[in-house]
Scaffold this active site. Sequence first.
Site, PDB file in Angstrom:
ATOM      1  N   ASN A 290      -1.226   1.460   5.745  1.00  0.00           N
ATOM      2  CA  ASN A 290      -0.367   0.474   5.095  1.00  0.00           C
ATOM      3  C   ASN A 290       0.130  -0.452   6.188  1.00  0.00           C
ATOM      4  O   ASN A 290       0.636   0.013   7.198  1.00  0.00           O
ATOM      5  CB  ASN A 290       0.816   1.202   4.423  1.00  0.00           C
ATOM      6  N   GLY A 291      -0.034  -1.773   5.997  1.00  0.00           N
ATOM      7  CA  GLY A 291       0.445  -2.721   6.998  1.00  0.00           C
ATOM      8  C   GLY A 291      -0.656  -3.669   7.423  1.00  0.00           C
ATOM      9  O   GLY A 291      -1.666  -3.810   6.724  1.00  0.00           O
TER      10      GLY A 291
ATOM     11  N   LYS B  89      12.209 -14.342 -12.483  1.00  0.00           N
ATOM     12  CA  LYS B  89      11.869 -13.214 -13.357  1.00  0.00           C
ATOM     13  C   LYS B  89      10.758 -13.614 -14.324  1.00  0.00           C
ATOM     14  O   LYS B  89       9.802 -12.889 -14.537  1.00  0.00           O
ATOM     15  CB  LYS B  89      13.123 -12.841 -14.135  1.00  0.00           C
TER      16      LYS B  89
ATOM     17  N   GLU C  63      17.105 -17.135 -10.527  1.00  0.00           N
ATOM     18  CA  GLU C  63      16.699 -15.756 -10.829  1.00  0.00           C
ATOM     19  C   GLU C  63      15.974 -15.688 -12.185  1.00  0.00           C
ATOM     20  O   GLU C  63      14.962 -14.990 -12.320  1.00  0.00           O
ATOM     21  CB  GLU C  63      17.943 -14.852 -10.812  1.00  0.00           C
TER      22      GLU C  63
ATOM     23  N   GLU D  32       7.321 -14.139 -12.537  1.00  0.00           N
ATOM     24  CA  GLU D  32       6.649 -12.973 -11.944  1.00  0.00           C
ATOM     25  C   GLU D  32       6.093 -12.011 -12.974  1.00  0.00           C
ATOM     26  O   GLU D  32       5.075 -11.371 -12.723  1.00  0.00           O
ATOM     27  CB  GLU D  32       7.534 -12.251 -10.922  1.00  0.00           C
TER      28      GLU D  32
ATOM     29  N   TRP E  81      -2.841  -2.623  -1.561  1.00  0.00           N
ATOM     30  CA  TRP E  81      -2.424  -3.986  -1.934  1.00  0.00           C
ATOM     31  C   TRP E  81      -3.099  -4.894  -0.910  1.00  0.00           C
ATOM     32  O   TRP E  81      -2.776  -4.874   0.271  1.00  0.00           O
ATOM     33  CB  TRP E  81      -0.900  -4.094  -1.865  1.00  0.00           C
TER      34      TRP E  81
ATOM     35  N   CYS F 117       0.828  -1.204   0.000  1.00  0.00           N
ATOM     36  CA  CYS F 117       0.000   0.000   0.000  1.00  0.00           C
ATOM     37  C   CYS F 117       0.867   1.261   0.000  1.00  0.00           C
ATOM     38  O   CYS F 117       1.973   1.262   0.534  1.00  0.00           O
ATOM     39  CB  CYS F 117      -0.861   0.048   1.256  1.00  0.00           C
TER      40      CYS F 117
ATOM     41  N   LYS G 242       6.247  -3.979  -4.830  1.00  0.00           N
ATOM     42  CA  LYS G 242       7.671  -3.671  -4.940  1.00  0.00           C
ATOM     43  C   LYS G 242       8.336  -3.644  -3.565  1.00  0.00           C
ATOM     44  O   LYS G 242       9.472  -4.045  -3.410  1.00  0.00           O
ATOM     45  CB  LYS G 242       7.828  -2.307  -5.618  1.00  0.00           C
TER      46      LYS G 242
ATOM     47  N   ARG H 104       4.924   0.344  -6.282  1.00  0.00           N
ATOM     48  CA  ARG H 104       4.939  -0.540  -5.117  1.00  0.00           C
ATOM     49  C   ARG H 104       3.976  -1.709  -5.280  1.00  0.00           C
ATOM     50  O   ARG H 104       4.054  -2.674  -4.520  1.00  0.00           O
ATOM     51  CB  ARG H 104       4.541   0.254  -3.859  1.00  0.00           C
TER      52      ARG H 104
ATOM     53  N   HIS I 291      17.681 -36.032 -10.016  1.00  0.00           N
ATOM     54  CA  HIS I 291      17.085 -36.370  -8.721  1.00  0.00           C
ATOM     55  C   HIS I 291      15.622 -35.962  -8.655  1.00  0.00           C
ATOM     56  O   HIS I 291      15.089 -35.763  -7.572  1.00  0.00           O
ATOM     57  CB  HIS I 291      17.886 -35.712  -7.594  1.00  0.00           C
TER      58      HIS I 291
END
Length: 607
Positions: A98-99, A483, A479, A486, A74, A2, A602, A27, A502
């Site tokens: 926010n939180g 990437k 990575e 997402e 968010w 948020c 973000k 964000r 394996h």
Amino acid sequence: MCGIVGIVGQAPVAPLIVDALKRLEYRGYDSAGVATIAAGKLGRRRAEGKLINLERRLQDEPLDGTIGIGHTRWATHGVPNETNAHPHFSKDVAIVHNGIIENFAELRTGLIADGYEFASQTDTEVVAHLVSRELAKGLGPVEAAHAALRQLEGAFALAIMYRGDEDMIIGARNGPPLAVGHGEGEMYLGSDAIALSPFTNAITYLEDGDWAVVRRGSLEIFDIDGNRVERRRQQSVGTSYLVDKGNYRHFMEKEIHEQPEVVSQTLAHYLDFANGVARRGDTPFDFAKIDRLAVAACGTAYLAGLVGKYWFERYARLPVDIDVASEFRYREMPLTRDSAALFISQSGETADTLASLRYCRQAGAPIGAIVNVRESTIARESDGIFPTLAGPEIGVASTKAFTCQLAVLASLAVRAAAERGHIDAARERVLVRELSEAPKYINQALKLAPQIEKLARELSQVKHVLYLGRDTNYPLALEGALKLKEISYIHAEGYAAGELKHGPIALIDEQMPVIVIAPHDRIFEKTVSNMQEVAARGGKIILITDARGAAQSSVDTLDTIVVPDVPEIISPIVHALPMQMLAYYTAVFMGTDVDQPRNLAKSVTVE
Ligand code: F6R
């Protein structure tokens, strides 16, 4: 996560608040809203989805008023819809948050018993009603806010405004960041300095437990016990960067192309190229004296740390324990007297990384942090910081911050190697020279864009992708997969190439693209054997290698991307580029929201 904005201004604030919210879009959010007070009345407009929907609402039904608060949400408690969007009201109180309020269920039960009705499923509405209840008991607005804050458990940044007082917003911080901006006869609140950059560079950061009474002509800050506290007013750095896309389609594309420059700036901060040494600087620990380095971070920053582990152990013979911060913070890792701790975070606000830092603080370990935002909480709570000079990273998917984190880690590993006596001056000179060449090779890697874009068209047709690598290419495989998933939403997994047999080998068939990162290094032949195993089962191999690797791979590939031949120490920095570009172009073909992928934030300021 948020984003919060508040303005006690001179002109109508609704458009200004939307402008500031746009700077917080990076964000991540799924709904937004604005509330103002005009002619003694509280008004609000809220909308699900992007800010453009809120702007349309405001065009149809504008909001007057020179005081207001705004929010990008968010979702944590309650689905992302208009009813759950902030601001939330309770009688004369308007609030954005926010939180997470951890004791919200218990507080909600008490408020319902007292006759308060809830319009939303959010934890935030609890705070609005709590303040209202304190007002109803006869407290003034400032005292009511303070009394409500004392009842909250959890992490929060809040802005509270009252019908009946058009000269005051109360801000509070316990966890997620909150900044107060100083203007000419105007004052602002924002989740970060970037949000406030169109208005002011003069910023006061609230600290955990602080709450502030913000008026046009004054700022008073208190601790949770109500004592006045002084916080420094500072000129914010970094906001002079133009937060726009330039000629690029997306921030992510722009940030990928900024890498030669920002990696070069970052390396120059840590390395003395003229004398061929890694600068000693003011590290909060003595590399020669510590016998273990504990590293914690999240997501891409964690993967940078994983590459760093190979470097510290190989060059400096310094054992590294590395964890994702959400595990580190709870696993009660014993820290010896000679341990030091290192945290890596672009935003410097990630809740789990911050909690891990605080764990190490309690354990008495000296703490360093690699951060991109120097005014962030993680930076402020560390004994010393190692800045990445990446500039603001707006795309949710981290690119330039990652390669800058790698540049810092490599430089520190060389320094640690020298301080611990594992390399002599001549070897240090060679490593420093090799590192100094990274920007040149990143530039060359960027020229692979047309080939990678072509390949991405094919990748955008598949449902699953496997990434394989050994040594430092193993974190790069992780990575690459992170990437891709997402921003393109294609399922991808990264594996250490040796682990293939394996388990994951069972997934290989003619439909499965397998991206192998294998420059011609000392274990190249081992990775070639893994590629043979994939080829034997019909898997489509996309090989990312250098010219020697391409010549000697002896395996049929769907495509081979030839990255410049580079010294071992900069290989992960340069090989990161094809990973980023492959994900980027695939997402573009998929038509996803590249800079703000669904569900992602973000700056992750909740657990
Ligand atoms: C992935 C990504 C995230 C972040 C993670 C940590 O592209 O950006 O995985 O790396 O959320 O964030 P910071 O570095 O701000 O602590």
